[in-house]
Design a protein around this motif. Sequence first.
Motif, PDB file in Angstrom:
ATOM      1  N   GLY A  21       0.851  -1.186   0.000  1.00 27.85           N
ATOM      2  CA  GLY A  21       0.000   0.000   0.000  1.00 27.85           C
ATOM      3  C   GLY A  21       0.880   1.226   0.000  1.00 27.85           C
ATOM      4  O   GLY A  21       2.016   1.185  -0.446  1.00 27.85           O
ATOM      5  N   ALA A  22       0.388   2.310   0.527  1.00 27.26           N
ATOM      6  CA  ALA A  22       1.115   3.576   0.519  1.00 27.26           C
ATOM      7  C   ALA A  22       1.779   3.821   1.870  1.00 27.26           C
ATOM      8  O   ALA A  22       1.166   3.612   2.915  1.00 27.26           O
ATOM      9  CB  ALA A  22       0.163   4.715   0.195  1.00 27.26           C
ATOM     10  N   LEU A  23       3.014   4.280   1.831  1.00 29.88           N
ATOM     11  CA  LEU A  23       3.730   4.601   3.064  1.00 29.88           C
ATOM     12  C   LEU A  23       3.147   5.887   3.639  1.00 29.88           C
ATOM     13  O   LEU A  23       3.196   6.935   3.005  1.00 29.88           O
ATOM     14  CB  LEU A  23       5.224   4.782   2.792  1.00 29.88           C
ATOM     15  CG  LEU A  23       6.076   5.203   3.981  1.00 29.88           C
ATOM     16  CD1 LEU A  23       6.079   4.116   5.049  1.00 29.88           C
ATOM     17  CD2 LEU A  23       7.481   5.521   3.540  1.00 29.88           C
ATOM     18  N   LEU A  24       2.587   5.796   4.837  1.00 28.61           N
ATOM     19  CA  LEU A  24       2.022   6.967   5.507  1.00 28.61           C
ATOM     20  C   LEU A  24       3.109   7.745   6.217  1.00 28.61           C
ATOM     21  O   LEU A  24       3.266   8.950   6.024  1.00 28.61           O
ATOM     22  CB  LEU A  24       0.939   6.539   6.497  1.00 28.61           C
ATOM     23  CG  LEU A  24       0.328   7.621   7.363  1.00 28.61           C
ATOM     24  CD1 LEU A  24      -0.437   8.609   6.498  1.00 28.61           C
ATOM     25  CD2 LEU A  24      -0.576   7.018   8.417  1.00 28.61           C
ATOM     26  N   THR A  25       3.897   7.066   7.051  1.00 25.58           N
ATOM     27  CA  THR A  25       4.950   7.721   7.818  1.00 25.58           C
ATOM     28  C   THR A  25       5.858   6.667   8.420  1.00 25.58           C
ATOM     29  O   THR A  25       5.567   5.475   8.353  1.00 25.58           O
ATOM     30  CB  THR A  25       4.362   8.612   8.924  1.00 25.58           C
ATOM     31  OG1 THR A  25       5.404   9.388   9.514  1.00 25.58           O
ATOM     32  CG2 THR A  25       3.666   7.797   9.987  1.00 25.58           C
ATOM     33  N   ARG A  48      -0.734  -1.425   8.147  1.00 22.65           N
ATOM     34  CA  ARG A  48       0.257  -2.471   8.369  1.00 22.65           C
ATOM     35  C   ARG A  48       1.522  -1.817   8.887  1.00 22.65           C
ATOM     36  O   ARG A  48       1.865  -0.710   8.491  1.00 22.65           O
ATOM     37  CB  ARG A  48       0.567  -3.204   7.065  1.00 22.65           C
ATOM     38  CG  ARG A  48      -0.643  -3.935   6.516  1.00 22.65           C
ATOM     39  CD  ARG A  48      -0.304  -4.659   5.262  1.00 22.65           C
ATOM     40  NE  ARG A  48       0.388  -5.889   5.655  1.00 22.65           N
ATOM     41  CZ  ARG A  48       0.873  -6.748   4.777  1.00 22.65           C
ATOM     42  NH1 ARG A  48       0.779  -6.516   3.505  1.00 22.65           N
ATOM     43  NH2 ARG A  48       1.473  -7.846   5.195  1.00 22.65           N
ATOM     44  N   LEU A  49       2.231  -2.519   9.760  1.00 19.69           N
ATOM     45  CA  LEU A  49       3.464  -2.023  10.336  1.00 19.69           C
ATOM     46  C   LEU A  49       4.622  -2.924   9.924  1.00 19.69           C
ATOM     47  O   LEU A  49       4.483  -4.148   9.929  1.00 19.69           O
ATOM     48  CB  LEU A  49       3.379  -2.008  11.866  1.00 19.69           C
ATOM     49  CG  LEU A  49       2.235  -1.221  12.482  1.00 19.69           C
ATOM     50  CD1 LEU A  49       2.211  -1.420  13.991  1.00 19.69           C
ATOM     51  CD2 LEU A  49       2.351   0.249  12.141  1.00 19.69           C
ATOM     52  N   VAL A  71       4.683   2.764   8.635  1.00 20.61           N
ATOM     53  CA  VAL A  71       3.236   2.582   8.736  1.00 20.61           C
ATOM     54  C   VAL A  71       2.654   2.726   7.332  1.00 20.61           C
ATOM     55  O   VAL A  71       2.817   3.762   6.686  1.00 20.61           O
ATOM     56  CB  VAL A  71       2.604   3.634   9.675  1.00 20.61           C
ATOM     57  CG1 VAL A  71       1.111   3.414   9.776  1.00 20.61           C
ATOM     58  CG2 VAL A  71       3.262   3.590  11.043  1.00 20.61           C
ATOM     59  N   TYR A  72       1.982   1.668   6.861  1.00 19.62           N
ATOM     60  CA  TYR A  72       1.388   1.659   5.533  1.00 19.62           C
ATOM     61  C   TYR A  72      -0.133   1.633   5.626  1.00 19.62           C
ATOM     62  O   TYR A  72      -0.684   0.981   6.513  1.00 19.62           O
ATOM     63  CB  TYR A  72       1.832   0.414   4.759  1.00 19.62           C
ATOM     64  CG  TYR A  72       3.286   0.455   4.351  1.00 19.62           C
ATOM     65  CD1 TYR A  72       3.657   0.958   3.107  1.00 19.62           C
ATOM     66  CD2 TYR A  72       4.284  -0.001   5.196  1.00 19.62           C
ATOM     67  CE1 TYR A  72       4.984   1.001   2.726  1.00 19.62           C
ATOM     68  CE2 TYR A  72       5.611   0.031   4.826  1.00 19.62           C
ATOM     69  CZ  TYR A  72       5.958   0.530   3.587  1.00 19.62           C
ATOM     70  OH  TYR A  72       7.268   0.570   3.215  1.00 19.62           O
ATOM     71  N   VAL A  73      -0.787   2.316   4.707  1.00 22.97           N
ATOM     72  CA  VAL A  73      -2.246   2.303   4.596  1.00 22.97           C
ATOM     73  C   VAL A  73      -2.607   2.050   3.126  1.00 22.97           C
ATOM     74  O   VAL A  73      -1.740   2.109   2.249  1.00 22.97           O
ATOM     75  CB  VAL A  73      -2.867   3.631   5.071  1.00 22.97           C
ATOM     76  CG1 VAL A  73      -2.601   3.862   6.560  1.00 22.97           C
ATOM     77  CG2 VAL A  73      -2.375   4.805   4.259  1.00 22.97           C
ATOM     78  N   ARG A  74      -3.882   1.798   2.877  1.00 21.80           N
ATOM     79  CA  ARG A  74      -4.326   1.664   1.502  1.00 21.80           C
ATOM     80  C   ARG A  74      -4.167   2.994   0.785  1.00 21.80           C
ATOM     81  O   ARG A  74      -4.255   4.053   1.398  1.00 21.80           O
ATOM     82  CB  ARG A  74      -5.796   1.227   1.445  1.00 21.80           C
ATOM     83  CG  ARG A  74      -6.021  -0.158   2.022  1.00 21.80           C
ATOM     84  CD  ARG A  74      -7.457  -0.540   1.929  1.00 21.80           C
ATOM     85  NE  ARG A  74      -8.265   0.449   2.642  1.00 21.80           N
ATOM     86  CZ  ARG A  74      -9.511   0.280   3.019  1.00 21.80           C
ATOM     87  NH1 ARG A  74     -10.121  -0.850   2.753  1.00 21.80           N
ATOM     88  NH2 ARG A  74     -10.166   1.211   3.662  1.00 21.80           N
ATOM     89  N   GLU A  75      -3.941   2.930  -0.495  1.00 16.55           N
ATOM     90  CA  GLU A  75      -3.739   4.135  -1.307  1.00 16.55           C
ATOM     91  C   GLU A  75      -4.928   5.098  -1.176  1.00 16.55           C
ATOM     92  O   GLU A  75      -4.742   6.299  -1.037  1.00 16.55           O
ATOM     93  CB  GLU A  75      -3.540   3.739  -2.779  1.00 16.55           C
ATOM     94  CG  GLU A  75      -3.106   4.873  -3.663  1.00 16.55           C
ATOM     95  CD  GLU A  75      -1.676   5.285  -3.424  1.00 16.55           C
ATOM     96  OE1 GLU A  75      -1.408   6.508  -3.496  1.00 16.55           O
ATOM     97  OE2 GLU A  75      -0.815   4.433  -3.162  1.00 16.55           O
ATOM     98  N   GLU A  76      -6.145   4.570  -1.171  1.00 18.43           N
ATOM     99  CA  GLU A  76      -7.333   5.435  -1.087  1.00 18.43           C
ATOM    100  C   GLU A  76      -7.506   6.067   0.294  1.00 18.43           C
ATOM    101  O   GLU A  76      -8.200   7.078   0.438  1.00 18.43           O
ATOM    102  CB  GLU A  76      -8.606   4.690  -1.494  1.00 18.43           C
ATOM    103  CG  GLU A  76      -8.910   3.453  -0.678  1.00 18.43           C
ATOM    104  CD  GLU A  76      -8.323   2.178  -1.258  1.00 18.43           C
ATOM    105  OE1 GLU A  76      -8.755   1.115  -0.796  1.00 18.43           O
ATOM    106  OE2 GLU A  76      -7.468   2.238  -2.135  1.00 18.43           O
TER     107      GLU A  76
END
Length: 78
Positions: A21-25, A48-49, A71-76
């Motif tokens: 997914g997308a890296l949040l931080t 996801r971590l 910390v990863y989240v879905r792209e949307e």
Amino acid sequence: MSFLDKLFGLEKPVKTAEETGALLTTAHSNEELAAIEALLRGADIPYRLFDREAGGVIRVISGYTMYGTDVYVREEDL
């Protein structure tokens, strides 16, 4: 970004966006990670971590990791 982070490659995410997914931080302390997780759970955003380098092993032994946690989240949801 410190010199040591660049030297050991810690400025780069562990996984790619295609895998996770997308890296949040990247959280660099347990307190920061707890605050991020609380915000994401409160907003019902799945995440996801991934610990960088040998951070997972170090977290088990010492209770924290000096390498950071991505910390990863879905792209949307980004």
